[in-house]
Motif scaffolding. Structure first.
Motif, mmCIF file in Angstrom:
data_model
loop_
_atom_site.group_PDB
_atom_site.id
_atom_site.type_symbol
_atom_site.label_atom_id
_atom_site.label_comp_id
_atom_site.label_asym_id
_atom_site.label_seq_id
_atom_site.Cartn_x
_atom_site.Cartn_y
_atom_site.Cartn_z
ATOM 1 N N ASP A 9 0.810 -1.200 0.000
ATOM 2 C CA ASP A 9 0.000 0.000 0.000
ATOM 3 C C ASP A 9 0.853 1.264 0.000
ATOM 4 O OD1 ASP A 9 1.030 -0.248 2.476
ATOM 5 O OD2 ASP A 9 -0.863 -0.085 3.571
ATOM 6 N N GLN A 10 2.174 1.128 -0.119
ATOM 7 C CA GLN A 10 3.055 2.276 -0.186
ATOM 8 C C GLN A 10 3.682 2.349 -1.573
ATOM 9 O OE1 GLN A 10 5.858 2.553 3.033
ATOM 10 N NE2 GLN A 10 4.505 1.469 4.431
ATOM 11 N N PRO A 11 3.972 3.570 -2.041
ATOM 12 C CA PRO A 11 4.604 3.688 -3.362
ATOM 13 C C PRO A 11 5.907 2.907 -3.398
ATOM 14 C CG PRO A 11 3.904 5.832 -2.530
ATOM 15 C CD PRO A 11 3.760 4.860 -1.403
ATOM 16 N N TRP A 12 6.094 2.172 -4.477
ATOM 17 C CA TRP A 12 7.320 1.377 -4.605
ATOM 18 C C TRP A 12 8.478 2.283 -4.987
ATOM 19 C CZ3 TRP A 12 10.948 0.255 -8.344
ATOM 20 C CH2 TRP A 12 11.780 -0.828 -8.078
ATOM 21 N N ASN A 13 9.657 2.015 -4.425
ATOM 22 C CA ASN A 13 10.850 2.712 -4.885
ATOM 23 C C ASN A 13 11.988 1.708 -4.901
ATOM 24 O OD1 ASN A 13 12.470 2.864 -2.301
ATOM 25 N ND2 ASN A 13 10.602 3.921 -1.630
ATOM 26 N N PRO A 14 13.031 1.955 -5.683
ATOM 27 C CA PRO A 14 14.102 0.954 -5.835
ATOM 28 C C PRO A 14 14.761 0.576 -4.534
ATOM 29 C CG PRO A 14 14.233 2.622 -7.562
ATOM 30 C CD PRO A 14 13.201 3.101 -6.593
ATOM 31 N N ARG A 15 14.995 1.567 -3.650
ATOM 32 C CA ARG A 15 15.670 1.233 -2.393
ATOM 33 C C ARG A 15 14.825 0.289 -1.552
ATOM 34 N NH1 ARG A 15 18.096 5.869 1.402
ATOM 35 N NH2 ARG A 15 19.659 5.810 -0.253
ATOM 36 N N ARG A 16 13.516 0.591 -1.457
ATOM 37 C CA ARG A 16 12.653 -0.278 -0.657
ATOM 38 C C ARG A 16 12.527 -1.648 -1.300
ATOM 39 N NH1 ARG A 16 7.112 -0.829 0.200
ATOM 40 N NH2 ARG A 16 6.579 0.746 -1.337
ATOM 41 N N GLY A 17 12.541 -1.694 -2.627
ATOM 42 C CA GLY A 17 12.480 -2.985 -3.305
ATOM 43 C C GLY A 17 13.706 -3.827 -3.026
ATOM 44 N N ARG A 18 14.884 -3.191 -3.081
ATOM 45 C CA ARG A 18 16.119 -3.934 -2.789
ATOM 46 C C ARG A 18 16.120 -4.426 -1.353
ATOM 47 N NH1 ARG A 18 18.349 0.325 -5.868
ATOM 48 N NH2 ARG A 18 18.964 1.423 -3.961
ATOM 49 N N SER A 19 15.686 -3.569 -0.435
ATOM 50 C CA SER A 19 15.661 -3.954 0.974
ATOM 51 C C SER A 19 14.728 -5.133 1.209
ATOM 52 C CB SER A 19 15.213 -2.756 1.822
ATOM 53 O OG SER A 19 15.086 -3.116 3.173
ATOM 54 N N PRO A 49 20.410 -12.464 -11.203
ATOM 55 C CA PRO A 49 21.111 -11.188 -10.961
ATOM 56 C C PRO A 49 20.595 -10.460 -9.724
ATOM 57 C CG PRO A 49 20.584 -11.419 -13.297
ATOM 58 C CD PRO A 49 19.864 -12.524 -12.593
ATOM 59 N N THR A 50 19.280 -10.510 -9.488
ATOM 60 C CA THR A 50 18.721 -9.871 -8.299
ATOM 61 C C THR A 50 19.239 -10.541 -7.031
ATOM 62 O OG1 THR A 50 16.708 -9.200 -9.460
ATOM 63 C CG2 THR A 50 16.585 -9.325 -7.062
ATOM 64 N N VAL A 51 19.282 -11.860 -7.032
ATOM 65 C CA VAL A 51 19.798 -12.605 -5.883
ATOM 66 C C VAL A 51 21.268 -12.254 -5.652
ATOM 67 C CG1 VAL A 51 20.403 -14.900 -5.017
ATOM 68 C CG2 VAL A 51 18.151 -14.496 -6.033
ATOM 69 N N SER A 52 22.064 -12.247 -6.708
ATOM 70 C CA SER A 52 23.493 -11.939 -6.567
ATOM 71 C C SER A 52 23.695 -10.539 -5.992
ATOM 72 C CB SER A 52 24.192 -12.050 -7.921
ATOM 73 O OG SER A 52 24.158 -13.385 -8.388
ATOM 74 N N SER A 53 22.930 -9.570 -6.488
ATOM 75 C CA SER A 53 23.047 -8.199 -5.995
ATOM 76 C C SER A 53 22.639 -8.100 -4.536
ATOM 77 C CB SER A 53 22.181 -7.276 -6.849
ATOM 78 O OG SER A 53 22.199 -5.961 -6.335
ATOM 79 N N ALA A 54 21.545 -8.776 -4.172
ATOM 80 C CA ALA A 54 21.064 -8.718 -2.788
ATOM 81 C C ALA A 54 22.053 -9.390 -1.835
ATOM 82 C CB ALA A 54 19.695 -9.385 -2.687
ATOM 83 N N LEU A 55 22.605 -10.520 -2.233
ATOM 84 C CA LEU A 55 23.584 -11.203 -1.392
ATOM 85 C C LEU A 55 24.834 -10.361 -1.196
ATOM 86 C CD1 LEU A 55 23.337 -14.893 -2.667
ATOM 87 C CD2 LEU A 55 22.636 -14.030 -0.426
ATOM 88 N N ALA A 56 25.256 -9.673 -2.250
ATOM 89 C CA ALA A 56 26.428 -8.799 -2.135
ATOM 90 C C ALA A 56 26.162 -7.688 -1.122
ATOM 91 C CB ALA A 56 26.775 -8.212 -3.496
ATOM 92 N N SER A 57 24.953 -7.125 -1.152
ATOM 93 C CA SER A 57 24.596 -6.076 -0.192
ATOM 94 C C SER A 57 24.545 -6.628 1.229
ATOM 95 C CB SER A 57 23.248 -5.459 -0.568
ATOM 96 O OG SER A 57 23.320 -4.777 -1.798
ATOM 97 N N LEU A 58 23.999 -7.824 1.386
ATOM 98 C CA LEU A 58 23.925 -8.437 2.711
ATOM 99 C C LEU A 58 25.315 -8.722 3.267
ATOM 100 C CD1 LEU A 58 20.946 -10.916 2.172
ATOM 101 C CD2 LEU A 58 20.946 -8.897 3.656
ATOM 102 N N GLU A 59 26.211 -9.204 2.399
ATOM 103 C CA GLU A 59 27.589 -9.439 2.843
ATOM 104 C C GLU A 59 28.265 -8.139 3.248
ATOM 105 O OE1 GLU A 59 30.343 -12.708 1.319
ATOM 106 O OE2 GLU A 59 29.189 -12.151 -0.484
#
Length: 407
Positions: A9-19, A49-59
């Motif tokens: 119910d909130q506007p989507w934005n890239p940062r919130r999507g990545r989080s 690619p999304t998984v790889s990017s998210a894992l890199a951020s988590l690391e």
């Protein structure tokens, strides 16, 4: 599969999507164990690619780490990932009339340090100092960086009123109903703090780590210096509209007693009113009953049960009377809640070897309902396990939010 940032119910934005994607992966790793990028993509529906990017951020944030490799029969070896349990820590605190227990756990739920102290405080201020001092000393000597401590949960007798910020019905802790008292503990620890009833936390601890696992409706009856009860329904605590569900010590005790039963304990020997269930079932009641039957000055309920094991006739009669009273308590609970498992815990739980059989026998005469009874598996650690389990839920969220960019 829709990623976390979409469909809300909130506007989507890239940062919130990545989080959201990172949290999705972290939860998957915590629930099902280490996994490779390819496995995570299959399990979550996210692209590789999304998984790889998210894992890199988590690391990079210190929330996940590499946890070895998997070598299939065909193809290249794959790196496995797992949550980093050292990213944050949770603190559990059990405040009892006689003992204070504290435990520090990592985000995997492993208790990495623990401490206990005799509660000799005679005022609420002294007890606050004992709680804060013991907890801070545990953290200081554990080698854990203090800033990684994310959340604490306190288990205490009574019912915490978040509006008035005071504990009600904790008669055995002098001055414990002072408004703002837990604000002092929160300020002394310097981290977010929740307060819960000790019997509720013991029920959750026994459900999570003890004999209650898998129960649909699980009841934990805590019998010690007082009498309390915790209810876990479908994996969640049931606390009632105002937090008072389970305060069975306040139930009225029937005035009529079977012929030959000892007289009810007198008010000076107990904390509860003489007409209430706590006055008849608690550890104090066991001692008072044993004295009335001729046992020579037992100091506590443990001494009565130990004497009964050694053949002391007065002690054995006192234990039998406690079993009769416990059976009445269980019959009342069974009629209202119909649990699939009821566990006896607290100090009396240590003597379940003497109590379970006679309680079952008396139950048959009191009610047609059949209740499965068991002794608790966690002993004195039930409240602390429940406090840690509860603190972990918030600690994981807070640690994730802190370590995310902008957190």
């Amino acid at each position: 599969m829709t990623s976390y940032g979409e469909g809300s119910d909130q506007p989507w934005n890239p940062r919130r999507g990545r989080s959201g994607n990172e949290r999705l992966l972290l939860d998957r790793l915590r629930t099902d164990g280490p996994a490779s990028r390819a496995q995570l993509a299959r399990d979550t529906g996210l692209s590789k690619p999304t998984v790889s990017s998210a894992l890199a951020s988590l690391e990079l944030a210190g929330l996940a780490r590499q946890a070895g490799t998997h070598s299939p029969e065909r193809g290249r070896s794959a790196v496995l990932y797992a949550p980093d349990p050292t990213a944050g820590y949770a603190l559990g605190i059990d405040i009892g009339r006689s003992w204070l227990r504290v435990a520090l756990a990592d985000l995997d739920g492993t208790i990495v340090a623990g401490s206990e102290a005799h509660n000799s405080a005679r005022s609420s201020g002294a007890l606050v100092e004992l709680v804060v001092g013991t907890a801070r000393h545990l953290v200081d000597t554990s080698g854990i960086e203090p800033h990684k401590l994310a959340h604490a949960v306190v288990g205490t007798p009574g019912v915490y009123d978040s509006v008035s910020r005071r504990v009600r019905f904790a008669q055995k802790l002098p001055g414990w109903d002072r408004a703002g008292l837990f604000d002092d503990i929160r300020a002394g620890l310097g981290i977010p703090l929740e307060i819960h009833n000790d019997a509720n936390l013991a029920a959750l601890g026994e459900y999570t780590h003890g004999v209650g696992a898998g129960s649909r409706l699980f009841v934990y009856v805590m019998v010690g210096t007082g009498l309390g009860m915790g209810v876990v329904s479908e994996g969640r605590l049931f606390t009632g509209a105002h937090g008072g569900a389970g305060e069975i010590g306040f139930l009225p005790w029937p005035h009529a007693s079977p012929a030959g039963s000892p007289a009810p304990p007198s008010a000076p020997d107990i904390a509860a009113a003489p007409g209430q269930m706590e006055a008849m079932v608690s550890g104090h009641a066991v001692v008072t009953t044993a004295r009335s039957l001729g046992m020579n000055h037992p100091a506590d309920a443990k001494e009565v049960f130990d004497a009964a094991r050694e053949g002391d006739a007065a002690a054995a009669r006192a234990v039998e009377e406690e079993a009769r009273r416990l059976a009445y308590t269980v019959a009342v609970v069974a009629s209202v809640l119909d649990p699939d498992l009821l566990v006896l815990g607290g100090g009396i739980g240590h003597s379940a070897d003497l109590l379970l059989a006679p309680v079952h026998e008396h139950l048959r005469a009191l009610t047609p309902l059949r209740v499965r009874l068991a002794a608790g598996a966690l002993g004195d650690g039930a409240v602390l396990h429940g406090a840690v389990a509860t603190a972990l839920e918030a600690a994981r969220d807070l640690t994730f939010d802190r370590k995310r960019p902008g957190g």
